[in-house]
Design a protein around this motif. Sequence first.
Motif, PDB file in Angstrom:
ATOM      1  N   ASP A   6     -35.457  38.776  42.035  1.00 18.79           N
ATOM      2  CA  ASP A   6     -34.382  37.778  41.866  1.00 18.79           C
ATOM      3  C   ASP A   6     -34.460  37.185  40.461  1.00 18.79           C
ATOM      4  N   ILE A   7     -35.694  36.933  40.019  1.00 20.08           N
ATOM      5  CA  ILE A   7     -35.889  36.368  38.676  1.00 20.08           C
ATOM      6  C   ILE A   7     -35.382  37.352  37.615  1.00 20.08           C
ATOM      7  N   MET A   8     -35.701  38.630  37.812  1.00 19.36           N
ATOM      8  CA  MET A   8     -35.246  39.661  36.854  1.00 19.36           C
ATOM      9  C   MET A   8     -33.730  39.636  36.718  1.00 19.36           C
ATOM     10  N   GLU A   9     -33.049  39.692  37.860  1.00 19.56           N
ATOM     11  CA  GLU A   9     -31.576  39.766  37.826  1.00 19.56           C
ATOM     12  C   GLU A   9     -30.985  38.496  37.208  1.00 19.56           C
ATOM     13  N   GLU A  10     -31.549  37.348  37.578  1.00 18.87           N
ATOM     14  CA  GLU A  10     -31.049  36.082  37.044  1.00 18.87           C
ATOM     15  C   GLU A  10     -31.135  36.032  35.528  1.00 18.87           C
ATOM     16  N   LYS A  11     -32.299  36.444  35.011  1.00 19.37           N
ATOM     17  CA  LYS A  11     -32.504  36.378  33.558  1.00 19.37           C
ATOM     18  C   LYS A  11     -31.638  37.391  32.822  1.00 19.37           C
ATOM     19  N   ALA A  12     -31.310  38.490  33.492  1.00 17.60           N
ATOM     20  CA  ALA A  12     -30.559  39.566  32.819  1.00 17.60           C
ATOM     21  C   ALA A  12     -29.051  39.368  32.876  1.00 17.60           C
ATOM     22  N   LEU A  13     -28.606  38.501  33.756  1.00 17.30           N
ATOM     23  CA  LEU A  13     -27.168  38.376  34.021  1.00 17.30           C
ATOM     24  C   LEU A  13     -26.273  38.225  32.776  1.00 17.30           C
ATOM     25  N   PRO A  14     -26.702  37.437  31.752  1.00 14.75           N
ATOM     26  CA  PRO A  14     -25.817  37.271  30.583  1.00 14.75           C
ATOM     27  C   PRO A  14     -25.457  38.579  29.877  1.00 14.75           C
ATOM     28  N   ILE A  15     -26.249  39.619  30.065  1.00 17.71           N
ATOM     29  CA  ILE A  15     -25.937  40.857  29.324  1.00 17.71           C
ATOM     30  C   ILE A  15     -24.760  41.616  29.948  1.00 17.71           C
ATOM     31  N   ILE A  16     -24.436  41.311  31.195  1.00 15.17           N
ATOM     32  CA  ILE A  16     -23.341  42.041  31.855  1.00 15.17           C
ATOM     33  C   ILE A  16     -22.019  41.821  31.102  1.00 15.17           C
ATOM     34  N   ASP A  17     -21.702  40.561  30.812  1.00 14.08           N
ATOM     35  CA  ASP A  17     -20.456  40.274  30.082  1.00 14.08           C
ATOM     36  C   ASP A  17     -20.477  40.916  28.701  1.00 14.08           C
ATOM     37  N   LYS A  18     -21.643  40.889  28.070  1.00 16.90           N
ATOM     38  CA  LYS A  18     -21.719  41.465  26.716  1.00 16.90           C
ATOM     39  C   LYS A  18     -21.399  42.957  26.760  1.00 16.90           C
ATOM     40  N   ILE A  19     -22.001  43.650  27.711  1.00 17.07           N
ATOM     41  CA  ILE A  19     -21.738  45.106  27.820  1.00 17.07           C
ATOM     42  C   ILE A  19     -20.268  45.337  28.160  1.00 17.07           C
ATOM     43  N   TYR A  20     -19.752  44.489  29.057  1.00 14.24           N
ATOM     44  CA  TYR A  20     -18.360  44.631  29.493  1.00 14.24           C
ATOM     45  C   TYR A  20     -17.408  44.518  28.303  1.00 14.24           C
ATOM     46  N   TYR A  21     -17.690  43.584  27.396  1.00 11.85           N
ATOM     47  CA  TYR A  21     -16.771  43.372  26.259  1.00 11.85           C
ATOM     48  C   TYR A  21     -17.093  44.242  25.039  1.00 11.85           C
ATOM     49  N   ASP A  22     -18.185  45.001  25.082  1.00  9.89           N
ATOM     50  CA  ASP A  22     -18.465  45.946  23.991  1.00  9.89           C
ATOM     51  C   ASP A  22     -17.419  47.071  24.008  1.00  9.89           C
ATOM     52  N   GLY A  23     -17.389  47.819  22.898  1.00 11.62           N
ATOM     53  CA  GLY A  23     -16.351  48.833  22.718  1.00 11.62           C
ATOM     54  C   GLY A  23     -16.309  49.925  23.777  1.00 11.62           C
ATOM     55  N   PHE A  24     -17.465  50.385  24.221  1.00 12.28           N
ATOM     56  CA  PHE A  24     -17.458  51.540  25.129  1.00 12.28           C
ATOM     57  C   PHE A  24     -16.745  51.219  26.439  1.00 12.28           C
ATOM     58  N   ILE A  25     -17.139  50.111  27.076  1.00 14.87           N
ATOM     59  CA  ILE A  25     -16.545  49.777  28.382  1.00 14.87           C
ATOM     60  C   ILE A  25     -15.088  49.357  28.208  1.00 14.87           C
ATOM     61  N   GLN A  26     -14.775  48.644  27.127  1.00  9.15           N
ATOM     62  CA  GLN A  26     -13.373  48.298  26.893  1.00  9.15           C
ATOM     63  C   GLN A  26     -12.531  49.567  26.693  1.00  9.15           C
ATOM     64  N   GLY A  27     -13.091  50.536  25.976  1.00  5.54           N
ATOM     65  CA  GLY A  27     -12.386  51.812  25.775  1.00  5.54           C
ATOM     66  C   GLY A  27     -12.191  52.545  27.089  1.00  5.54           C
ATOM     67  N   LEU A  28     -13.193  52.431  27.947  1.00  6.95           N
ATOM     68  CA  LEU A  28     -13.113  53.072  29.258  1.00  6.95           C
ATOM     69  C   LEU A  28     -12.022  52.400  30.114  1.00  6.95           C
ATOM     70  N   ILE A  29     -11.989  51.077  30.083  1.00  7.69           N
ATOM     71  CA  ILE A  29     -10.992  50.340  30.873  1.00  7.69           C
ATOM     72  C   ILE A  29      -9.578  50.680  30.395  1.00  7.69           C
ATOM     73  N   HIS A  30      -9.414  50.713  29.072  1.00 12.38           N
ATOM     74  CA  HIS A  30      -8.071  50.938  28.536  1.00 12.38           C
ATOM     75  C   HIS A  30      -7.759  52.419  28.316  1.00 12.38           C
ATOM     76  N   ALA A  31      -8.690  53.257  28.752  1.00  9.84           N
ATOM     77  CA  ALA A  31      -8.512  54.710  28.618  1.00  9.84           C
ATOM     78  C   ALA A  31      -8.150  55.115  27.196  1.00  9.84           C
ATOM     79  N   ASP A  32      -8.802  54.437  26.215  1.00  5.94           N
ATOM     80  CA  ASP A  32      -8.602  54.880  24.831  1.00  5.94           C
ATOM     81  C   ASP A  32      -9.944  55.136  24.132  1.00  5.94           C
ATOM     82  N   LEU A  33     -10.939  55.413  24.941  1.00  4.17           N
ATOM     83  CA  LEU A  33     -12.256  55.757  24.403  1.00  4.17           C
ATOM     84  C   LEU A  33     -12.138  57.092  23.661  1.00  4.17           C
ATOM     85  N   SER A  34     -12.757  57.167  22.463  1.00  6.26           N
ATOM     86  CA  SER A  34     -12.571  58.380  21.646  1.00  6.26           C
ATOM     87  C   SER A  34     -13.333  59.572  22.221  1.00  6.26           C
TER      88      SER A  34
END
Length: 226
Positions: A6-34
Amino acid sequence: MKQITDIMEEKALPIIDKIYYDGFIQGLIHADLSEEAVVHYLKADALYLANFSDIYALLLAKSDNKDEKNFFLSQINFVLNEEIAAHKNLADYIGRDYNEIIKGGEWYPSADHYIKHMYYNAYAFGMAETLSGMAPCPWIYAKIAEKILAENKLADDHPLKFWVEFYAGDLAKDCLHWYYKIINRLAEHMSIADRKRLVKNFLESCEHERKFFNMAYTQECWELKE
Ligand SMILES: Cc1ncc(CO)c(N)n1
């Protein structure tokens, strides 16, 4: 009482949004990943997963419990034979043959660091340390895929919908249930310093997950060639 996982997941949680808003996942969502990013990802990930299943085999050998061995066996099969469906979805998206793409892949620098982090723990420490470094693999993908589905209405003909649904399903939860049972059991008998190592291993791998996507997005390579 809070479990170490539980401690691991709690401490790691802030990285989820960061990965989500990075280029790769945004490209995947918008289907414009190169195409270049997809190719780089697939080349690296085919090797990452091949090694991930080899590390499961090392854990299988370390375990003295038949149910645990069967869990590792099922995971070896999943990683080796079934996860390829998600990879093929990415290959179809760029209209190329998966097996052609993954020829000649390498451990690019960020993937290299991640893979070695897992091996180091498998060879230098035990099952809890290794699984703590492996758990972000199913955990991050499930979290990211769930967030994509929660925040976007992906059209039925979205070319990467299969990828998202593949990782958003119950597979990761079932898998993490086993990981966490083993980690928490072994952590009970550990010193504070050893328990800290488990948390650190998990957090480092979460950062490796982020770097892995960014590596593909920027086609990170070794600078010097043979
Ligand atoms: C690097 C990486 N992390 C997690 C997953 C999900 O299994 C994957 N395929 N690759």
